[in-house]
Write a protein that holds these residues in place. Structure first.
Motif, PDB file in Angstrom:
ATOM      1  N   LEU A   1       0.822  -1.209   0.000  1.00  0.00           N
ATOM      2  CA  LEU A   1       0.000   0.000   0.000  1.00  0.00           C
ATOM      3  C   LEU A   1       0.859   1.263   0.000  1.00  0.00           C
ATOM      4  O   LEU A   1       0.529   2.247  -0.669  1.00  0.00           O
ATOM      5  N   THR A   2       1.950   1.235   0.720  1.00  0.00           N
ATOM      6  CA  THR A   2       2.872   2.372   0.739  1.00  0.00           C
ATOM      7  C   THR A   2       3.444   2.605  -0.651  1.00  0.00           C
ATOM      8  O   THR A   2       3.504   3.745  -1.125  1.00  0.00           O
ATOM      9  N   GLU A   3       3.838   1.547  -1.311  1.00  0.00           N
ATOM     10  CA  GLU A   3       4.369   1.672  -2.675  1.00  0.00           C
ATOM     11  C   GLU A   3       3.328   2.233  -3.630  1.00  0.00           C
ATOM     12  O   GLU A   3       3.636   3.083  -4.473  1.00  0.00           O
ATOM     13  N   VAL A   4       2.093   1.778  -3.495  1.00  0.00           N
ATOM     14  CA  VAL A   4       1.019   2.270  -4.354  1.00  0.00           C
ATOM     15  C   VAL A   4       0.791   3.763  -4.106  1.00  0.00           C
ATOM     16  O   VAL A   4       0.649   4.546  -5.061  1.00  0.00           O
ATOM     17  N   MET A   5       0.763   4.178  -2.854  1.00  0.00           N
ATOM     18  CA  MET A   5       0.547   5.592  -2.539  1.00  0.00           C
ATOM     19  C   MET A   5       1.678   6.463  -3.082  1.00  0.00           C
ATOM     20  O   MET A   5       1.431   7.537  -3.630  1.00  0.00           O
ATOM     21  N   ILE A   6       2.894   5.998  -2.935  1.00  0.00           N
ATOM     22  CA  ILE A   6       4.036   6.756  -3.456  1.00  0.00           C
ATOM     23  C   ILE A   6       3.942   6.882  -4.971  1.00  0.00           C
ATOM     24  O   ILE A   6       4.152   7.962  -5.540  1.00  0.00           O
ATOM     25  N   GLU A   7       3.587   5.806  -5.634  1.00  0.00           N
ATOM     26  CA  GLU A   7       3.448   5.834  -7.090  1.00  0.00           C
ATOM     27  C   GLU A   7       2.330   6.778  -7.515  1.00  0.00           C
ATOM     28  O   GLU A   7       2.469   7.535  -8.478  1.00  0.00           O
ATOM     29  N   LEU A   8       1.213   6.766  -6.793  1.00  0.00           N
ATOM     30  CA  LEU A   8       0.129   7.696  -7.094  1.00  0.00           C
ATOM     31  C   LEU A   8       0.568   9.148  -6.918  1.00  0.00           C
ATOM     32  O   LEU A   8       0.226  10.007  -7.734  1.00  0.00           O
ATOM     33  N   LEU A   9       1.300   9.410  -5.844  1.00  0.00           N
ATOM     34  CA  LEU A   9       1.788  10.774  -5.619  1.00  0.00           C
ATOM     35  C   LEU A   9       2.710  11.226  -6.736  1.00  0.00           C
ATOM     36  O   LEU A   9       2.702  12.391  -7.130  1.00  0.00           O
ATOM     37  N   ARG A  10       3.493  10.319  -7.254  1.00  0.00           N
ATOM     38  CA  ARG A  10       4.418  10.661  -8.343  1.00  0.00           C
ATOM     39  C   ARG A  10       3.693  10.862  -9.666  1.00  0.00           C
ATOM     40  O   ARG A  10       4.001  11.793 -10.412  1.00  0.00           O
ATOM     41  N   THR A  11       2.762   9.990  -9.984  1.00  0.00           N
ATOM     42  CA  THR A  11       2.163   9.999 -11.317  1.00  0.00           C
ATOM     43  C   THR A  11       0.896  10.841 -11.424  1.00  0.00           C
ATOM     44  O   THR A  11       0.546  11.281 -12.511  1.00  0.00           O
ATOM     45  N   LYS A  12       0.216  11.060 -10.335  1.00  0.00           N
ATOM     46  CA  LYS A  12      -1.057  11.795 -10.358  1.00  0.00           C
ATOM     47  C   LYS A  12      -1.003  13.045  -9.494  1.00  0.00           C
ATOM     48  O   LYS A  12      -1.975  13.426  -8.846  1.00  0.00           O
ATOM     49  N   ARG A  13       0.135  13.702  -9.497  1.00  0.00           N
ATOM     50  CA  ARG A  13       0.345  14.875  -8.648  1.00  0.00           C
ATOM     51  C   ARG A  13      -0.718  15.948  -8.871  1.00  0.00           C
ATOM     52  O   ARG A  13      -1.268  16.503  -7.927  1.00  0.00           O
ATOM     53  N   ASP A  14      -1.024  16.255 -10.136  1.00  0.00           N
ATOM     54  CA  ASP A  14      -2.008  17.302 -10.429  1.00  0.00           C
ATOM     55  C   ASP A  14      -3.402  16.921  -9.928  1.00  0.00           C
ATOM     56  O   ASP A  14      -4.117  17.764  -9.385  1.00  0.00           O
ATOM     57  N   LEU A  15      -3.766  15.678 -10.110  1.00  0.00           N
ATOM     58  CA  LEU A  15      -5.077  15.212  -9.648  1.00  0.00           C
ATOM     59  C   LEU A  15      -5.179  15.315  -8.127  1.00  0.00           C
ATOM     60  O   LEU A  15      -6.175  15.804  -7.591  1.00  0.00           O
ATOM     61  N   ILE A  16      -4.146  14.881  -7.440  1.00  0.00           N
ATOM     62  CA  ILE A  16      -4.138  14.935  -5.972  1.00  0.00           C
ATOM     63  C   ILE A  16      -4.188  16.384  -5.493  1.00  0.00           C
ATOM     64  O   ILE A  16      -4.914  16.721  -4.560  1.00  0.00           O
TER      65      ILE A  16
ATOM     66  N   ASP B   1      -5.507  18.927  -7.086  1.00  0.00           N
ATOM     67  CA  ASP B   1      -6.864  19.421  -7.327  1.00  0.00           C
ATOM     68  C   ASP B   1      -7.845  18.916  -6.278  1.00  0.00           C
ATOM     69  O   ASP B   1      -8.719  19.659  -5.817  1.00  0.00           O
ATOM     70  N   ILE B   2      -7.703  17.659  -5.895  1.00  0.00           N
ATOM     71  CA  ILE B   2      -8.588  17.082  -4.869  1.00  0.00           C
ATOM     72  C   ILE B   2      -8.382  17.796  -3.533  1.00  0.00           C
ATOM     73  O   ILE B   2      -9.347  18.157  -2.852  1.00  0.00           O
ATOM     74  N   LEU B   3      -7.122  18.007  -3.154  1.00  0.00           N
ATOM     75  CA  LEU B   3      -6.845  18.693  -1.890  1.00  0.00           C
ATOM     76  C   LEU B   3      -7.322  20.135  -1.922  1.00  0.00           C
ATOM     77  O   LEU B   3      -7.881  20.632  -0.931  1.00  0.00           O
ATOM     78  N   LEU B   4      -7.139  20.809  -3.044  1.00  0.00           N
ATOM     79  CA  LEU B   4      -7.600  22.194  -3.161  1.00  0.00           C
ATOM     80  C   LEU B   4      -9.120  22.270  -3.030  1.00  0.00           C
ATOM     81  O   LEU B   4      -9.651  23.135  -2.330  1.00  0.00           O
ATOM     82  N   GLU B   5      -9.803  21.355  -3.688  1.00  0.00           N
ATOM     83  CA  GLU B   5     -11.271  21.310  -3.589  1.00  0.00           C
ATOM     84  C   GLU B   5     -11.716  21.081  -2.146  1.00  0.00           C
ATOM     85  O   GLU B   5     -12.647  21.725  -1.655  1.00  0.00           O
ATOM     86  N   ALA B   6     -11.025  20.185  -1.456  1.00  0.00           N
ATOM     87  CA  ALA B   6     -11.366  19.907  -0.060  1.00  0.00           C
ATOM     88  C   ALA B   6     -11.150  21.143   0.810  1.00  0.00           C
ATOM     89  O   ALA B   6     -11.982  21.459   1.679  1.00  0.00           O
ATOM     90  N   LEU B   7     -10.053  21.857   0.591  1.00  0.00           N
ATOM     91  CA  LEU B   7      -9.793  23.076   1.360  1.00  0.00           C
ATOM     92  C   LEU B   7     -10.844  24.144   1.086  1.00  0.00           C
ATOM     93  O   LEU B   7     -11.268  24.866   1.996  1.00  0.00           O
ATOM     94  N   GLU B   8     -11.264  24.254  -0.172  1.00  0.00           N
ATOM     95  CA  GLU B   8     -12.313  25.213  -0.497  1.00  0.00           C
ATOM     96  C   GLU B   8     -13.619  24.858   0.215  1.00  0.00           C
ATOM     97  O   GLU B   8     -14.327  25.746   0.697  1.00  0.00           O
ATOM     98  N   GLU B   9     -13.931  23.581   0.271  1.00  0.00           N
ATOM     99  CA  GLU B   9     -15.142  23.144   0.964  1.00  0.00           C
ATOM    100  C   GLU B   9     -15.067  23.470   2.455  1.00  0.00           C
ATOM    101  O   GLU B   9     -16.049  23.897   3.057  1.00  0.00           O
ATOM    102  N   VAL B  10     -13.909  23.266   3.053  1.00  0.00           N
ATOM    103  CA  VAL B  10     -13.732  23.593   4.470  1.00  0.00           C
ATOM    104  C   VAL B  10     -13.899  25.092   4.679  1.00  0.00           C
ATOM    105  O   VAL B  10     -14.565  25.536   5.624  1.00  0.00           O
TER     106      VAL B  10
END
Length: 67
Positions: A14-29, A31-40
């Motif tokens: 799971l750690t390897e998968v998360m690291i790979e996602l952070l590397r390959t889907k940086r823009d998506l992540i 955007d998701i975090l920005l949307e969450a902050l806006e909602e807060v």
């Protein structure tokens, strides 16, 4: 036949998968975090408006824009 893996191996995979996602889907992540902050921010502005005087839509949007 049953396949099983240890908790440690599961955690490692799971750690390897998360690291790979952070590397390959940086823009998506990002955007998701920005949307969450806006909602807060919006939720906080609404909560503040309920405690005090009414908060206009312009005020809410200006608070969100500064985030």
């Amino acid at each position: 036949m049953e396949l099983s893996i240890s908790d440690d191996k599961t955690k490692e995979l799971l750690t390897e998968v998360m690291i790979e996602l952070l590397r390959t889907k940086r823009d998506l992540i990002r955007d998701i975090l920005l949307e969450a902050l806006e909602e807060v921010g919006l939720a906080n502005a609404i909560a503040e408006g309920r405690k005090n005087e009414f908060v206009s839509e312009d005020e809410v949007l200006s608070i969100i824009a500064t985030m």
